[in-house]
Design an enzyme around this catalytic site. Structure first.
Site, mmCIF file in Angstrom:
data_model
loop_
_atom_site.group_PDB
_atom_site.id
_atom_site.type_symbol
_atom_site.label_atom_id
_atom_site.label_comp_id
_atom_site.label_asym_id
_atom_site.label_seq_id
_atom_site.Cartn_x
_atom_site.Cartn_y
_atom_site.Cartn_z
ATOM 1 N N HIS A 108 0.827 -1.205 0.000
ATOM 2 C CA HIS A 108 0.000 0.000 0.000
ATOM 3 C C HIS A 108 0.861 1.254 0.000
ATOM 4 O O HIS A 108 0.542 2.238 -0.655
ATOM 5 C CB HIS A 108 -0.910 0.010 1.235
ATOM 6 C CG HIS A 108 -1.818 -1.170 1.279
ATOM 7 N ND1 HIS A 108 -2.604 -1.472 2.353
ATOM 8 C CD2 HIS A 108 -2.049 -2.131 0.378
ATOM 9 C CE1 HIS A 108 -3.285 -2.571 2.099
ATOM 10 N NE2 HIS A 108 -2.962 -2.986 0.909
ATOM 11 N N CYS A 123 -2.073 1.531 -20.302
ATOM 12 C CA CYS A 123 -1.902 2.329 -19.079
ATOM 13 C C CYS A 123 -0.949 1.707 -18.055
ATOM 14 O O CYS A 123 -0.884 2.159 -16.924
ATOM 15 C CB CYS A 123 -3.253 2.607 -18.422
ATOM 16 S SG CYS A 123 -4.043 1.130 -17.774
HETATM 17 C C1 PEP Z 1 -1.745 -2.683 -14.850
HETATM 18 O O1 PEP Z 1 -1.913 -3.828 -14.425
HETATM 19 O O2 PEP Z 1 -1.000 -2.396 -15.812
HETATM 20 C C2 PEP Z 1 -2.441 -1.556 -14.220
HETATM 21 C C3 PEP Z 1 -2.394 -0.345 -14.734
HETATM 22 O O3 PEP Z 1 -3.101 -1.800 -13.067
HETATM 23 P P1 PEP Z 1 -2.373 -1.970 -11.633
HETATM 24 O O4 PEP Z 1 -0.927 -1.599 -11.814
HETATM 25 O O5 PEP Z 1 -3.110 -1.060 -10.730
HETATM 26 O O6 PEP Z 1 -2.591 -3.419 -11.363
#
Ligand code: PEP
Ligand code: MG
Length: 752
Positions: free
Chosen positions: A366, A679
């Site tokens: 976290h 992303c």
């Molecule tokens: C990912 O998995 O690329 C993503 C953007 O989500 P997180 O990093 O929050 O799992």
């Protein structure tokens, strides 16, 4: 000299205190101490070995062994009986030293005539600083009382060593503790570089008077502190904001158990009875706990020992009259150093911090999520950093490489500052691009969005030049509370976020929880393989109450404005259909209750599992947009845990196999006219970003600090040319396009 069992620690400690109060250099002090102990315990030999560095122990003072061996006899940690004690942080008591496993004959000391041997570690907070030994000719095992007294004396020696009491000219020029440069190689938690001064999340306690001649008074101080500790724990347990201090209920219950643990308290009291100050008595127990911690492999018991260690720290702070707020006096250039920290505590410090260094922590913890959201450089798993760092120390943090330089030499600091200047120059250059589009030399425009997770991120939206928020991770609002957030509170947060975005689009990703992200108020499920387990949308679809509440909050927060909702970790068509239906149902309900419905609703899915890339065509037609979560997708594609340092950097994002897969996704999206973006963290790495654009990705979302570098590179390349290089490599027989692409960039004079 006959050996006698009659020992009184208080008599020895009183004498020790007088001795320590006398003037003199380090060597004289040590010489007096060994004489005093030999007399007090009636031992023919008393010796002190101190650690010169991580490897070597040196005989620094002796009464009884040949004087010429002082500063000559050296042992490696682990070598001989003394080295073994230092290694295991455990006493060794034997009637027949020469026949004890590990014995090493050291002729220069003349010790072979002494049969009985008792050595105890000189340790402070679990760190061994040296070894204290007594020896006698007569063959016998020393009684428990003697062992105990020697341990108590060793505690005092450790405290004095910590204060630098034994430093002197010549061979006693053993570095003053925590004064020289210290370097730690940790793990990257969040990229970025920073220079500043240490603030310790849990400040060290300095004990200048380790010995007390008034046990009654010390016991009273202990009892007062214990009562305050009980109160503190009870208050935390009652508090509705448990996580405000980063604690979980289970941990607090363990605290409560220890705080009233009779055995623990009795042992501390016994140390006080034997003449130690209350703080040192607590530290003695803490050292024993830490030594046990390093030997125990069972993760559950280790955790509980950690809890006991935390509790000891609290008790020490109460005894020393340091309250938690003292540590919160945050200077301008603060770099927070902690063993670990909860998300709420980190948020409290917030952007006042230049960087964070943790001794523990994991990439997905976290704290790491918060540091990422705050864009603060973070290094995790920096070994020994809390032990070495002192409040106010100068510190350099290289979050790009996971390196920490504490009290750096000027040459190191100069090189580091050069790197920081380069970064600052580049930032200035990027600022001039803020209003310009990310259009390549051959006229292709890529939309650059930013990732966010906090209200506090929104001001970056205009500063960094992003055209919107491509990924708003909503879990932080859930993680920092002790109970499920209320719908109204969440709606207010979402409303504020949309206000701050002033019309720029914001893609809200619904709660992505489970796996390593455990909510304090949700019973954690023990899963053998959490990354492949009950997480994100899977959990949302099984526990619909929380998801419905969040969807309602999003609709209310939007208050009639356009709303973009994205579901995380969608694995197949059915999951997406079900989630989408839930959202549509909530919109109908909200409409029925008279709340305004979004002017424009876009429902997207994160593509994070390979299976979704092969979903039926209907999925691509139904979904309004797809965002590739490259962090998760890559870990499943290569079967390489994104949090496991041993494997997480092993496979290249620019590998031809992964790019072939990504291109297939782009092609399917193009055929179905489904907007697709990327992303994951890779979108913020310039070379990776250009490659993603070259294979057809027209939208990328990244942390705000990456927008500038990515935009600068995109604006300087001809994407058609880049594609040619990539296509040649992908049609060839190479593992990765990186070497050829980097070569082409440098041949073309393009700075990456
Ligand atoms: C990912 O998995 O690329 C993503 C953007 O989500 P997180 O990093 O929050 O799992
Ligand atoms: Mg993900």
């Amino acid at each position: 000299m006959p050996y006698s069992e009659a020992v009184d620690s208080r008599v020895i400690l009183t004498r020790l205190r007088e001795t320590l109060a006398e003037p003199g250099e380090g060597q004289e002090r040590l010489d007096r101490i060994v004489r005093l102990i030999a007399n007090g315990i009636v031992a023919e030999v008393c010796s002190i070995y101190l650690k010169r560095d991580e490897v070597w122990l040196e005989l620094c003072a002796t009464e009884g062994l040949k004087p010429e061996s002082v500063h000559q006899t050296r042992l490696r940690v682990g070598q001989g009986l003394v080295g073994r004690i230092a290694e295991r942080a455990d006493p060794l008591n034997t009637a027949d030293a020469a026949h004890t496993s590990g014995y090493r004959f050291m002729p220069e000391t003349g010790e072979e005539i002494y049969s009985s041997f008792l050595g105890v570690p000189i340790q402070r907070l679990g760190e061994v600083l040296g070894v204290l030994v007594i020896q006698n000719r007569e063959k016998r095992v020393y009684s428990e009382d003697v062992v105990y007294v020697l341990e108590v004396v060793a505690m005092v020696i450790a405290e004095m060593a910590e204060l630098g009491a034994f430093i002197g000219p010549g061979p006693m020029e053993i570095g003053r503790p925590h004064s020289g440069p210290f370097f730690s190689r940790g793990v990257v938690g969040q990229e970025g570089v920073a220079e500043g001064r240490v603030i310790l999340h849990e400040p060290h306690i300095v004990i200048s008077q380790p010995i007390s001649d008034n046990p009654e008074q010390e016991t009273e101080r202990l009892n007062t502190a214990l009562a305050a500790l009980q109160d503190e724990v009870d208050r935390m347990l009652e508090s509705t904001h448990l996580t405000a201090s980063g604690e979980h209920r289970e941990v607090l219950n363990t605290y409560r158990m220890f705080a009233s643990d009779k055995g623990w308290i009795r042992r501390i009291q016994a140390s006080i009875e034997s003449g130690l100050a209350a703080e040192v008595a607590v530290e003695k127990e803490q050292s024993a706990t830490r030594a046990r911690m390093s030997r125990i492999l069972d993760p559950y018991i280790r955790e509980r020992l950690h809890d006991l260690d935390d509790l000891s720290n609290r008790l020490l702070r109460l005894l020393a009259g340091i309250n938690a707020d003292n540590g919160r006096d945050v200077p301008d250039d603060a770099v927070l150093v902690a063993r670990n920290i909860g998300p709420a505590d980190l948020l409290d410090y917030g952007r006042r911090l230049r960087a964070v260094v943790l001794e523990e922590g994991s990439v997905g913890s976290h704290a790491a999520i918060v540091a990422r959201a705050l864009a603060i450089p973070l290094v995790i798993q920096a070994d020994r950093i809390t032990r070495e760092a002192q409040n106010g120390d100068r510190i350099l943090v290289d979050g790009d490489q996971g390196l920490v330089h504490l009290r750096p030499e000027e040459s190191v600091a100069a090189a580091f500052r050069e790197k920081m200047d380069m970064v600052a120059d580049a930032q200035e250059k990027y600022a001039t691009l803020r209003e310009k589009p990310a259009t390549t030399a051959d006229g292709v425009t890529v939309s650059l969005h930013m990732n966010a997770g906090l209200m506090a991120d929104l001001p970056s939206l205009n500063k960094c030049g992003a055209i919107g928020v491509g990924l708003f991770r909503t879990e932080l609002q859930f993680l920092v509370r002790s109970t499920v957030p209320r719908r109204g509170d969440l709606a207010a947060v979402y409303d504020r976020i949309l206000n701050a975005a002033s019309g720029k689009p914001v893609v809200f990703r619904t709660l992505d929880i489970g796996s390593d992200k455990v909510l304090p108020y949700m019973r954690s499920v023990d899963e053998p393989n959490p990354a492949l387990g009950w997480r994100a949308l899977r959990l949302g679809l099984d526990r619909r109450g929380v998801m419905r509440m969040q969807l309602q909050a999003l609709i209310r927060g939007a208050a009639g404005r356009p709303l973009h909702v994205m579901f995380p970790f969608v694995t197949n068509l059915t999951e997406f259909e079900t989630a989408r239906d839930m959202l549509l149902t909530e919109i109908d309900r909200e409409d029925g209750r008279g709340h305004p419905v979004p002017a424009d609703l876009r429902v997207g899915a994160m593509l994070e599992t390979p299976s979704l890339a092969y979903a039926p065509g209907r999925f691509f037609d139904l979904v309004d947009f797809i965002s590739i979560g490259g962090n998760d997708l890559k870990q499943f594609f290569f079967a390489a845990d994104r949090e496991n340092e041993l494997v997480r950097r092993r496979y290249d994002t620019l590998s031809t196999s992964y790019l072939t897969f990504l291109r297939m996704i782009v092609d399917r999206c193009t055929r179905h006219q489904t907007p697709v973006s990327f992303c994951g963290e890779d979108a913020g790495r310039p070379l990776e970003a250009v490659t993603l654009a070259a294979i057809g990705m027209r939208s990328l979302s990244m942390r705000p600090a990456s927008i500038g570098p990515v935009k600068a590179l995109l604006r300087s390349v001809d994407l058609g040319e880049v594609l040619k290089v990539i296509a040649t490599e992908m049609n060839g027989n190479v593992e990765s396009v990186r070497p050829a692409l980097s070569r082409w960039m440098s041949d073309s004079g393009i700075d990456t």
